[in-house]
Design a protein around this motif. Structure first.
Motif, PDB file in Angstrom:
ATOM      1  N   GLU A  72      16.728  16.817 -86.123  1.00  0.00           N
ATOM      2  CA  GLU A  72      15.996  16.301 -87.266  1.00  0.00           C
ATOM      3  C   GLU A  72      15.540  17.479 -88.765  1.00  0.00           C
ATOM      4  N   VAL A  73      14.853  16.800 -89.094  1.00  0.00           N
ATOM      5  CA  VAL A  73      13.874  17.862 -90.201  1.00  0.00           C
ATOM      6  C   VAL A  73      12.892  16.928 -89.999  1.00  0.00           C
ATOM      7  N   HIS A  74      11.894  17.937 -89.785  1.00  0.00           N
ATOM      8  CA  HIS A  74      10.356  17.382 -90.084  1.00  0.00           C
ATOM      9  C   HIS A  74       9.248  18.045 -90.120  1.00  0.00           C
ATOM     10  N   LEU A  75       8.373  17.723 -91.260  1.00  0.00           N
ATOM     11  CA  LEU A  75       7.621  18.502 -91.757  1.00  0.00           C
ATOM     12  C   LEU A  75       6.464  18.469 -91.905  1.00  0.00           C
ATOM     13  N   VAL A  76       5.385  19.224 -91.173  1.00  0.00           N
ATOM     14  CA  VAL A  76       4.240  18.867 -91.038  1.00  0.00           C
ATOM     15  C   VAL A  76       3.546  20.268 -92.192  1.00  0.00           C
ATOM     16  N   PRO A  77       1.785  19.765 -91.848  1.00  0.00           N
ATOM     17  CA  PRO A  77       1.086  20.287 -92.588  1.00  0.00           C
ATOM     18  C   PRO A  77       0.411  21.625 -91.281  1.00  0.00           C
ATOM     19  N   ILE A  78       0.034  22.706 -91.201  1.00  0.00           N
ATOM     20  CA  ILE A  78      -0.786  23.846 -90.502  1.00  0.00           C
ATOM     21  C   ILE A  78      -2.061  24.658 -91.454  1.00  0.00           C
ATOM     22  N   ASN A  79      -3.011  24.866 -90.441  1.00  0.00           N
ATOM     23  CA  ASN A  79      -3.764  25.872 -90.803  1.00  0.00           C
ATOM     24  C   ASN A  79      -3.076  26.949 -90.066  1.00  0.00           C
ATOM     25  N   TYR A  80      -3.574  28.186 -91.036  1.00  0.00           N
ATOM     26  CA  TYR A  80      -2.274  29.741 -90.637  1.00  0.00           C
ATOM     27  C   TYR A  80      -3.555  30.496 -91.278  1.00  0.00           C
ATOM     28  N   ALA A  81      -3.466  31.657 -90.409  1.00  0.00           N
ATOM     29  CA  ALA A  81      -3.903  32.992 -90.760  1.00  0.00           C
ATOM     30  C   ALA A  81      -2.792  34.294 -90.792  1.00  0.00           C
ATOM     31  N   VAL A  82      -2.949  35.036 -91.356  1.00  0.00           N
ATOM     32  CA  VAL A  82      -1.528  36.491 -91.928  1.00  0.00           C
ATOM     33  C   VAL A  82      -2.629  37.408 -91.085  1.00  0.00           C
ATOM     34  N   ASP A  83      -1.906  38.331 -89.844  1.00  0.00           N
ATOM     35  CA  ASP A  83      -1.770  39.318 -89.872  1.00  0.00           C
ATOM     36  C   ASP A  83      -1.848  40.313 -90.525  1.00  0.00           C
ATOM     37  N   ALA A  84      -1.984  41.820 -89.677  1.00  0.00           N
ATOM     38  CA  ALA A  84      -1.836  42.817 -90.591  1.00  0.00           C
ATOM     39  C   ALA A  84      -0.583  42.979 -90.399  1.00  0.00           C
ATOM     40  N   ASP A  85       0.485  42.266 -89.727  1.00  0.00           N
ATOM     41  CA  ASP A  85       1.998  43.186 -89.937  1.00  0.00           C
ATOM     42  C   ASP A  85       2.404  41.910 -90.825  1.00  0.00           C
ATOM     43  N   ARG A  86       1.919  40.954 -91.350  1.00  0.00           N
ATOM     44  CA  ARG A  86       2.453  40.254 -92.641  1.00  0.00           C
ATOM     45  C   ARG A  86       2.899  38.819 -92.139  1.00  0.00           C
ATOM     46  N   PRO A 110      -8.865  35.151 -88.854  1.00  0.00           N
ATOM     47  CA  PRO A 110      -9.506  33.678 -89.227  1.00  0.00           C
ATOM     48  C   PRO A 110      -9.529  32.341 -89.261  1.00  0.00           C
ATOM     49  N   LEU A 111      -9.234  32.395 -87.149  1.00  0.00           N
ATOM     50  CA  LEU A 111      -8.125  31.270 -87.622  1.00  0.00           C
ATOM     51  C   LEU A 111      -8.165  29.819 -86.193  1.00  0.00           C
ATOM     52  N   ARG A 112      -9.077  29.195 -86.956  1.00  0.00           N
ATOM     53  CA  ARG A 112      -9.458  28.379 -85.659  1.00  0.00           C
ATOM     54  C   ARG A 112      -8.973  26.604 -86.245  1.00  0.00           C
ATOM     55  N   PRO A 113      -8.712  25.785 -85.130  1.00  0.00           N
ATOM     56  CA  PRO A 113      -8.761  23.915 -85.440  1.00  0.00           C
ATOM     57  C   PRO A 113      -9.361  23.609 -86.894  1.00  0.00           C
ATOM     58  N   TRP A 114      -7.904  22.932 -87.732  1.00  0.00           N
ATOM     59  CA  TRP A 114      -9.226  22.385 -88.530  1.00  0.00           C
ATOM     60  C   TRP A 114      -9.385  21.365 -88.081  1.00  0.00           C
ATOM     61  N   VAL A 115      -8.675  19.900 -87.418  1.00  0.00           N
ATOM     62  CA  VAL A 115      -8.977  19.081 -86.448  1.00  0.00           C
ATOM     63  C   VAL A 115      -9.277  18.908 -84.776  1.00  0.00           C
ATOM     64  N   ASN A 116     -10.796  18.685 -83.729  1.00  0.00           N
ATOM     65  CA  ASN A 116     -11.394  19.313 -83.015  1.00  0.00           C
ATOM     66  C   ASN A 116     -10.463  18.967 -81.916  1.00  0.00           C
ATOM     67  N   THR A 117      -9.043  19.504 -81.772  1.00  0.00           N
ATOM     68  CA  THR A 117      -8.168  19.181 -80.543  1.00  0.00           C
ATOM     69  C   THR A 117      -8.234  20.366 -79.322  1.00  0.00           C
ATOM     70  N   ALA A 118      -7.069  21.141 -78.991  1.00  0.00           N
ATOM     71  CA  ALA A 118      -7.146  21.821 -78.189  1.00  0.00           C
ATOM     72  C   ALA A 118      -5.745  22.056 -78.515  1.00  0.00           C
ATOM     73  N   LYS A 119      -5.614  23.234 -78.923  1.00  0.00           N
ATOM     74  CA  LYS A 119      -4.543  24.298 -79.351  1.00  0.00           C
ATOM     75  C   LYS A 119      -4.945  25.598 -78.525  1.00  0.00           C
ATOM     76  N   PHE A 120      -3.591  25.178 -77.161  1.00  0.00           N
ATOM     77  CA  PHE A 120      -3.363  26.758 -76.312  1.00  0.00           C
ATOM     78  C   PHE A 120      -2.543  27.071 -76.861  1.00  0.00           C
ATOM     79  N   ASN A 121      -1.222  27.290 -77.968  1.00  0.00           N
ATOM     80  CA  ASN A 121      -0.302  27.357 -77.953  1.00  0.00           C
ATOM     81  C   ASN A 121      -0.335  28.222 -79.752  1.00  0.00           C
ATOM     82  N   THR A 122      -0.320  29.871 -79.082  1.00  0.00           N
ATOM     83  CA  THR A 122      -0.008  30.823 -80.067  1.00  0.00           C
ATOM     84  C   THR A 122       1.250  30.688 -80.796  1.00  0.00           C
ATOM     85  N   ILE A 123       1.700  30.449 -82.330  1.00  0.00           N
ATOM     86  CA  ILE A 123       3.027  31.011 -82.152  1.00  0.00           C
ATOM     87  C   ILE A 123       1.934  31.936 -83.754  1.00  0.00           C
TER      88      ILE A 123
END
Length: 144
Positions: A34-48, A105-118
């Motif tokens: 299956e293909v999934h589509l989900v919203p995320i908040n993100y940031a762009v790092d110095a390496d694009r 500037p990357l912090r969860p918008w929803v107050n849940t624990a997110k320990f995995n950085t992708i």
């Protein structure tokens, strides 16, 4: 003389500028067949690269099973719409790599624990701006 095209292709730099200005997008990934589509908040790092955090779950499992993903951001006004689409590969950062992302500037918008950085490493980036005519707007109820 013909009218100019209502579609303009954005340069790579214009796409990256828009990615830097935004912080909300949509991630498409495979999970099994299956293909999934989900919203995320993100940031762009110095390496694009696009960086986001996630909890354990289907998103992390899907990215682990198949690194090929797509990412999209957009914005629109009454007169124009702009979209940037990235075809890319995602991977989970190792502990020693995560320290590099702490200043983003990357912090969860929803107050849940997110320990995995992708991190999403870009293979292809495209962007377009569309001039909108939307002739039906006159049919919207008008406020007094």
């Amino acid at each position: 003389m013909s009218d100019p095209s209502p579609v303009t292709t954005l340069t790579d730099d214009a796409c990256w500028e828009m990615l830097h200005e935004q912080e909300f997008g949509r991630l498409a990934f495979h999970l099994a067949d299956e293909v999934h589509l989900v919203p995320i908040n993100y940031a762009v790092d110095a390496d694009r690269r696009i960086v986001f955090r996630t909890a354990e779950g289907s998103k992390l499992l899907g990215l682990t099973m198949n690194a090929d993903v797509a990412f999209e951001i957009d914005e629109f006004t009454e007169d124009e719409a702009t979209s940037v689409v990235i075809r890319c590969r995602a991977r989970q950062l190792e502990h020693h790599e995560e320290a590099e992302t702490e200043l983003l500037p990357l912090r969860p918008w929803v107050n849940t624990a997110k320990f995995n950085t992708i991190v999403i490493e870009v293979d292809e980036i495209t962007g377009r701006r569309f001039g909108l005519t939307r002739p039906w707007l006159h049919m919207r109820p008008q406020e007094d």
